[in-house]
Design an enzyme around this catalytic site. Structure first.
Site, PDB file in Angstrom:
ATOM      1  CE  LYS A 169      33.857  34.724  39.380  1.00  0.00           C
ATOM      2  NZ  LYS A 169      33.327  33.541  38.388  1.00  0.00           N
ATOM      3  CE1 TYR A 175      34.007  38.099  38.187  1.00  0.00           C
ATOM      4  CE2 TYR A 175      35.670  39.031  39.416  1.00  0.00           C
ATOM      5  CZ  TYR A 175      35.245  38.165  38.568  1.00  0.00           C
ATOM      6  OH  TYR A 175      36.039  37.009  38.233  1.00  0.00           O
TER       7      TYR A 175
END
Length: 253
Positions: free
Chosen positions: A179, A175
Protein backbone atom coordinates in the site's frame (compact mmCIF):
# COMPACT_ATOMS: atom_id res chain seq x y z
CA UNK A 1 -24.72 0.35 -26.23
CA UNK A 2 -25.63 3.94 -25.36
CA UNK A 3 -23.12 6.74 -25.09
CA UNK A 4 -25.67 9.07 -23.48
CA UNK A 5 -25.50 7.72 -19.92
CA UNK A 6 -24.87 10.45 -17.38
CA UNK A 7 -21.75 8.95 -15.82
CA UNK A 8 -19.85 5.68 -16.27
CA UNK A 9 -17.65 4.14 -13.59
CA UNK A 10 -15.43 1.07 -13.45
CA UNK A 11 -14.75 -0.41 -10.02
CA UNK A 12 -12.24 -3.22 -9.69
CA UNK A 13 -12.86 -5.88 -7.06
CA UNK A 14 -16.52 -4.86 -6.98
CA UNK A 15 -18.21 -8.20 -6.31
CA UNK A 16 -17.75 -7.98 -2.52
CA UNK A 17 -16.74 -5.78 0.40
CA UNK A 18 -15.94 -2.11 -0.09
CA UNK A 19 -16.09 -2.38 -3.88
CA UNK A 20 -19.63 -3.76 -3.82
CA UNK A 21 -20.81 -1.15 -1.33
CA UNK A 22 -19.32 1.67 -3.39
CA UNK A 23 -21.01 0.26 -6.49
CA UNK A 24 -24.37 0.22 -4.71
CA UNK A 25 -23.96 3.81 -3.60
CA UNK A 26 -22.85 5.10 -6.99
CA UNK A 27 -25.74 3.37 -8.77
CA UNK A 28 -28.14 4.96 -6.27
CA UNK A 29 -26.71 8.34 -7.32
CA UNK A 30 -27.37 7.69 -11.00
CA UNK A 31 -23.97 6.38 -12.09
CA UNK A 32 -23.78 3.38 -14.40
CA UNK A 33 -21.25 1.06 -12.78
CA UNK A 34 -19.15 -1.62 -14.43
CA UNK A 35 -18.57 -4.16 -11.66
CA UNK A 36 -15.08 -5.51 -12.16
CA UNK A 37 -14.53 -9.07 -10.93
CA UNK A 38 -11.94 -11.77 -11.51
CA UNK A 39 -14.73 -14.35 -11.55
CA UNK A 40 -17.43 -13.18 -13.96
CA UNK A 41 -20.08 -15.35 -12.29
CA UNK A 42 -19.51 -13.54 -9.00
CA UNK A 43 -19.68 -10.23 -10.81
CA UNK A 44 -22.96 -11.25 -12.39
CA UNK A 45 -24.38 -12.21 -9.00
CA UNK A 46 -23.32 -8.86 -7.52
CA UNK A 47 -24.82 -6.97 -10.45
CA UNK A 48 -28.09 -8.88 -10.07
CA UNK A 49 -28.15 -7.91 -6.40
CA UNK A 50 -27.79 -4.22 -7.24
CA UNK A 51 -30.10 -4.26 -10.23
CA UNK A 52 -30.41 -1.76 -13.05
CA UNK A 53 -27.32 0.38 -13.49
CA UNK A 54 -24.83 -2.35 -12.53
CA UNK A 55 -23.06 -4.25 -15.30
CA UNK A 56 -20.57 -7.07 -14.64
CA UNK A 57 -17.23 -7.09 -16.43
CA UNK A 58 -14.36 -9.52 -16.04
CA UNK A 59 -11.08 -7.92 -15.06
CA UNK A 60 -8.22 -9.68 -13.28
CA UNK A 61 -5.40 -7.41 -12.20
CA UNK A 62 -2.88 -10.25 -12.61
CA UNK A 63 -3.98 -10.90 -16.21
CA UNK A 64 -2.99 -8.17 -18.64
CA UNK A 65 -5.11 -9.80 -21.34
CA UNK A 66 -8.26 -9.40 -19.24
CA UNK A 67 -7.38 -5.76 -18.54
CA UNK A 68 -6.90 -5.06 -22.25
CA UNK A 69 -10.15 -6.88 -23.08
CA UNK A 70 -12.06 -4.83 -20.50
CA UNK A 71 -10.69 -1.58 -21.91
CA UNK A 72 -11.59 -2.67 -25.45
CA UNK A 73 -15.14 -3.54 -24.39
CA UNK A 74 -15.61 -0.18 -22.66
CA UNK A 75 -14.35 1.67 -25.74
CA UNK A 76 -16.60 -0.32 -28.05
CA UNK A 77 -19.72 -0.08 -25.89
CA UNK A 78 -19.36 3.41 -24.40
CA UNK A 79 -16.44 5.26 -25.95
CA UNK A 80 -15.32 6.75 -22.64
CA UNK A 81 -14.90 6.24 -18.91
CA UNK A 82 -15.75 8.94 -16.35
CA UNK A 83 -14.64 7.33 -13.09
CA UNK A 84 -12.10 4.64 -12.26
CA UNK A 85 -12.09 3.24 -8.73
CA UNK A 86 -9.02 1.06 -8.25
CA UNK A 87 -10.28 -1.00 -5.33
CA UNK A 88 -9.13 -4.58 -5.96
CA UNK A 89 -6.46 -5.79 -3.54
CA UNK A 90 -5.30 -8.84 -1.63
CA UNK A 91 -3.65 -9.04 1.79
CA UNK A 92 -1.93 -12.38 1.30
CA UNK A 93 -1.61 -15.10 -1.29
CA UNK A 94 -1.36 -18.15 0.96
CA UNK A 95 -4.25 -19.67 2.86
CA UNK A 96 -4.36 -19.09 6.58
CA UNK A 97 -5.24 -16.49 9.17
CA UNK A 98 -5.91 -13.20 7.38
CA UNK A 99 -6.37 -11.09 10.49
CA UNK A 100 -3.66 -8.50 11.19
CA UNK A 101 -2.75 -10.18 14.49
CA UNK A 102 -2.67 -13.63 12.92
CA UNK A 103 -0.41 -12.64 10.04
CA UNK A 104 1.84 -10.07 11.75
CA UNK A 105 4.66 -12.37 12.88
CA UNK A 106 4.99 -14.26 9.62
CA UNK A 107 5.09 -10.99 7.69
CA UNK A 108 8.02 -9.48 9.57
CA UNK A 109 10.79 -8.32 7.25
CA UNK A 110 13.01 -11.20 8.44
CA UNK A 111 10.35 -13.87 7.80
CA UNK A 112 8.14 -12.66 4.98
CA UNK A 113 7.79 -15.02 2.04
CA UNK A 114 9.29 -13.39 -1.03
CA UNK A 115 6.93 -15.36 -3.29
CA UNK A 116 3.91 -14.17 -1.30
CA UNK A 117 5.21 -10.62 -1.38
CA UNK A 118 5.50 -10.84 -5.17
CA UNK A 119 1.94 -12.17 -5.44
CA UNK A 120 0.47 -9.40 -3.27
CA UNK A 121 2.43 -6.66 -5.00
CA UNK A 122 1.47 -8.09 -8.39
CA UNK A 123 -2.18 -7.30 -7.61
CA UNK A 124 -1.96 -4.27 -5.37
CA UNK A 125 0.80 -2.39 -7.16
CA UNK A 126 1.57 -3.66 -10.65
CA UNK A 127 -2.02 -4.66 -11.40
CA UNK A 128 -3.37 -1.28 -10.34
CA UNK A 129 -0.81 0.48 -12.51
CA UNK A 130 -1.71 -1.76 -15.46
CA UNK A 131 -5.40 -0.84 -15.08
CA UNK A 132 -4.50 2.85 -14.93
CA UNK A 133 -2.46 2.60 -18.12
CA UNK A 134 -5.22 0.73 -19.96
CA UNK A 135 -8.07 3.00 -18.83
CA UNK A 136 -6.38 6.40 -19.06
CA UNK A 137 -7.12 6.86 -22.79
CA UNK A 138 -10.81 6.25 -22.02
CA UNK A 139 -10.74 8.68 -19.10
CA UNK A 140 -9.25 11.31 -21.38
CA UNK A 141 -12.43 11.05 -23.49
CA UNK A 142 -14.52 12.22 -20.51
CA UNK A 143 -15.35 15.83 -19.71
CA UNK A 144 -15.25 15.08 -15.98
CA UNK A 145 -12.84 12.24 -15.27
CA UNK A 146 -11.63 11.10 -11.88
CA UNK A 147 -9.48 8.26 -10.56
CA UNK A 148 -9.91 7.08 -6.97
CA UNK A 149 -7.27 4.68 -5.68
CA UNK A 150 -8.29 2.76 -2.57
CA UNK A 151 -5.34 2.31 -0.23
CA UNK A 152 -4.80 1.80 3.51
CA UNK A 153 -3.58 4.01 6.31
CA UNK A 154 -1.09 1.21 6.98
CA UNK A 155 0.76 2.44 3.91
CA UNK A 156 1.55 5.86 5.38
CA UNK A 157 5.33 6.00 5.82
CA UNK A 158 5.01 9.15 7.91
CA UNK A 159 2.62 7.51 10.38
CA UNK A 160 4.60 4.28 10.59
CA UNK A 161 7.79 6.20 11.31
CA UNK A 162 6.07 7.64 14.37
CA UNK A 163 6.61 5.44 17.46
CA UNK A 164 3.26 6.60 18.82
CA UNK A 165 1.32 5.29 15.80
CA UNK A 166 -0.93 2.51 17.19
CA UNK A 167 -0.64 0.25 14.12
CA UNK A 168 3.13 0.61 13.71
CA UNK A 169 3.84 -2.99 14.74
CA UNK A 170 1.75 -4.26 11.81
CA UNK A 171 3.96 -2.64 9.19
CA UNK A 172 5.72 -5.23 7.05
CA UNK A 173 6.88 -5.82 3.48
CA UNK A 174 3.85 -7.76 2.23
CA UNK A 175 0.50 -5.94 2.47
CA UNK A 176 1.36 -2.66 4.28
CA UNK A 177 4.39 -1.97 2.10
CA UNK A 178 2.35 -2.81 -1.00
CA UNK A 179 0.00 0.00 0.00
CA UNK A 180 2.95 2.33 0.55
CA UNK A 181 4.03 1.46 -2.99
CA UNK A 182 0.49 2.05 -4.25
CA UNK A 183 0.60 5.48 -2.60
CA UNK A 184 3.88 6.16 -4.40
CA UNK A 185 2.55 5.23 -7.83
CA UNK A 186 -0.61 7.22 -7.14
CA UNK A 187 1.58 10.25 -6.52
CA UNK A 188 3.22 9.54 -9.89
CA UNK A 189 -0.25 9.53 -11.48
CA UNK A 190 -1.10 12.81 -9.76
CA UNK A 191 2.08 14.43 -11.04
CA UNK A 192 1.57 13.10 -14.57
CA UNK A 193 -2.00 14.40 -14.73
CA UNK A 194 -1.43 17.82 -13.16
CA UNK A 195 -2.88 20.46 -15.44
CA UNK A 196 -5.16 17.97 -17.22
CA UNK A 197 -8.90 17.43 -16.74
CA UNK A 198 -8.29 13.98 -15.20
CA UNK A 199 -8.23 14.19 -11.40
CA UNK A 200 -6.66 11.65 -9.04
CA UNK A 201 -7.42 11.06 -5.36
CA UNK A 202 -6.17 8.54 -2.82
CA UNK A 203 -8.52 7.23 -0.13
CA UNK A 204 -8.26 4.96 2.91
CA UNK A 205 -11.59 3.31 3.79
CA UNK A 206 -10.44 2.73 7.40
CA UNK A 207 -10.08 -0.67 9.09
CA UNK A 208 -13.18 -2.19 7.54
CA UNK A 209 -14.45 -5.69 8.28
CA UNK A 210 -14.03 -7.49 4.96
CA UNK A 211 -12.68 -10.74 3.57
CA UNK A 212 -9.36 -8.94 3.05
CA UNK A 213 -8.64 -8.98 6.80
CA UNK A 214 -10.66 -12.01 7.85
CA UNK A 215 -13.51 -9.71 8.93
CA UNK A 216 -11.41 -8.45 11.83
CA UNK A 217 -11.95 -4.78 10.97
CA UNK A 218 -13.56 -2.42 13.44
CA UNK A 219 -15.64 -0.52 10.87
CA UNK A 220 -18.68 -1.80 8.99
CA UNK A 221 -18.50 -1.95 5.21
CA UNK A 222 -21.08 0.83 5.11
CA UNK A 223 -19.04 3.14 7.34
CA UNK A 224 -15.71 2.13 5.85
CA UNK A 225 -16.87 2.91 2.32
CA UNK A 226 -18.10 6.43 3.04
CA UNK A 227 -14.94 8.29 2.09
CA UNK A 228 -14.50 6.33 -1.14
CA UNK A 229 -18.07 7.22 -2.11
CA UNK A 230 -17.67 10.87 -1.09
CA UNK A 231 -14.56 11.33 -3.18
CA UNK A 232 -15.94 9.33 -6.12
CA UNK A 233 -18.93 11.68 -6.24
CA UNK A 234 -16.88 14.89 -6.24
CA UNK A 235 -17.83 17.05 -9.20
CA UNK A 236 -15.59 18.78 -11.74
CA UNK A 237 -14.80 21.53 -9.24
CA UNK A 238 -13.70 19.03 -6.60
CA UNK A 239 -10.06 18.71 -5.60
CA UNK A 240 -7.37 16.49 -7.02
CA UNK A 241 -4.20 15.21 -5.38
CA UNK A 242 -5.69 14.48 -1.95
CA UNK A 243 -5.01 11.55 0.41
CA UNK A 244 -7.87 11.25 2.90
CA UNK A 245 -9.98 9.16 5.26
CA UNK A 246 -13.54 9.89 6.49
CA UNK A 247 -14.54 12.63 6.55
CA UNK A 248 -12.07 14.48 4.35
CA UNK A 249 -9.29 14.06 6.94
CA UNK A 250 -5.83 14.32 5.33
CA UNK A 251 -3.49 11.35 5.82
CA UNK A 252 0.25 12.03 5.83
CA UNK A 253 2.21 10.37 3.05
Amino acid sequence: MPNDIARLALITGANQGVGLRVAEELVSHGTTVLLGARDLARGQAAAARIGSGAIPIRIDLTDEGSIAAAAARIRQDYGRLDLLVNNAAIAQAARGDRTPDGSRDRNLASRASISEMRAVWNTNVFGTLAVYQAMLPLLRESEDARIVNVTSGLGSLTDNADHAYPYRSYYGPVYPASKAALNAITLAMMIELEGTPVKVNLVSPAFTATNLNGYAGAESVEDGSREVVRVALLGPDGPSGTFTRWEDQPIPW
